[in-house]
Scaffold this active site. Structure first.
Site, PDB file in Angstrom:
ATOM      1  N   HIS A  73       0.823  -1.215   0.000  1.00  0.00           N
ATOM      2  CA  HIS A  73       0.000   0.000   0.000  1.00  0.00           C
ATOM      3  C   HIS A  73       0.849   1.253   0.000  1.00  0.00           C
ATOM      4  CE1 HIS A  73       0.718   0.709   4.302  1.00  0.00           C
ATOM      5  NE2 HIS A  73       0.230  -0.477   4.603  1.00  0.00           N
ATOM      6  N   CYS A  96       2.177  -5.068   6.698  1.00  0.00           N
ATOM      7  CA  CYS A  96       2.076  -4.786   5.261  1.00  0.00           C
ATOM      8  C   CYS A  96       3.412  -4.303   4.712  1.00  0.00           C
ATOM      9  CB  CYS A  96       1.006  -3.722   5.017  1.00  0.00           C
ATOM     10  SG  CYS A  96      -0.671  -4.265   5.418  1.00  0.00           S
TER      11      CYS A  96
END
Length: 164
Positions: free
Chosen positions: A122, A139
């Site tokens: 992301h 992440c």
């Protein structure tokens, strides 16, 4: 009055032209594999054996080792697939990684824990996110500008290998 209308029209056109979409198009070679090297903090987009692009990355707040369970702050290691897209991500744009797989679920279950999920590549920090390196909950983060490129280039179904 006519000059006023022309000035308004010029202002509107200039304003619309200045707006940039977060969605790009990509017409280059297909990305057939994404490689993540956690220790080097690098993400590579590949077409077969040919390198297309490389990006610096940030990881989970406890970057060493494979993700074992929800909340451990680690980024998974292993073979996965890009399995979804989120154009409305809280982190600008994001593409999902197919964690957890069957082995991840079994390993977490053996510890009496949930494996977690929602692991993505992301965009960058939001206001209020930690300012330290390796700040995510597991992440892989890149800048928003880089995420626009990655989002355009990487399709669902693309293989992703995450190395220690």
């Amino acid at each position: 009055m006519r000059i006023f209308k022309i000035l308004i029209l010029i202002t509107v056109v200039a304003t619309l032209g200045a707006c940039t979409s977060k969605f790009k198009t990509y017409n280059g070679p297909e990305v057939t594999r994404v490689l993540i090297f956690k220790e080097q903090r690098k993400l590579y987009l590949m077409n077969g054996d040919n390198y297309l692009r490389a990006y610096d990355i940030e990881l989970g707040f406890a970057p060493a080792g494979h993700k074992e369970f929800e909340g451990d702050g680690r980024t998974p290691e292993g073979e996965y697939t890009i399995d979804r897209r989120n154009p409305n991500s809280a982190f600008y744009l994001s593409i999902g990684i197919s964690y957890p797989n069957a082995n991840d679920r079994a390993a977490a279950r053996a510890l009496g824990k949930s494996p977690g999920g929602d692991i993505f590549i992301h965009g960058g920090r939001r206001p209020g996110d930690p300012k330290r390196p390796d700040w995510t909950a597991g992440c892989i983060s890149v800048s928003n500008k880089q995420m626009r490129d990655i989002y355009a280039m990487v399709n669902d179904g693309t293989s992703i290998s995450i190395f220690p």
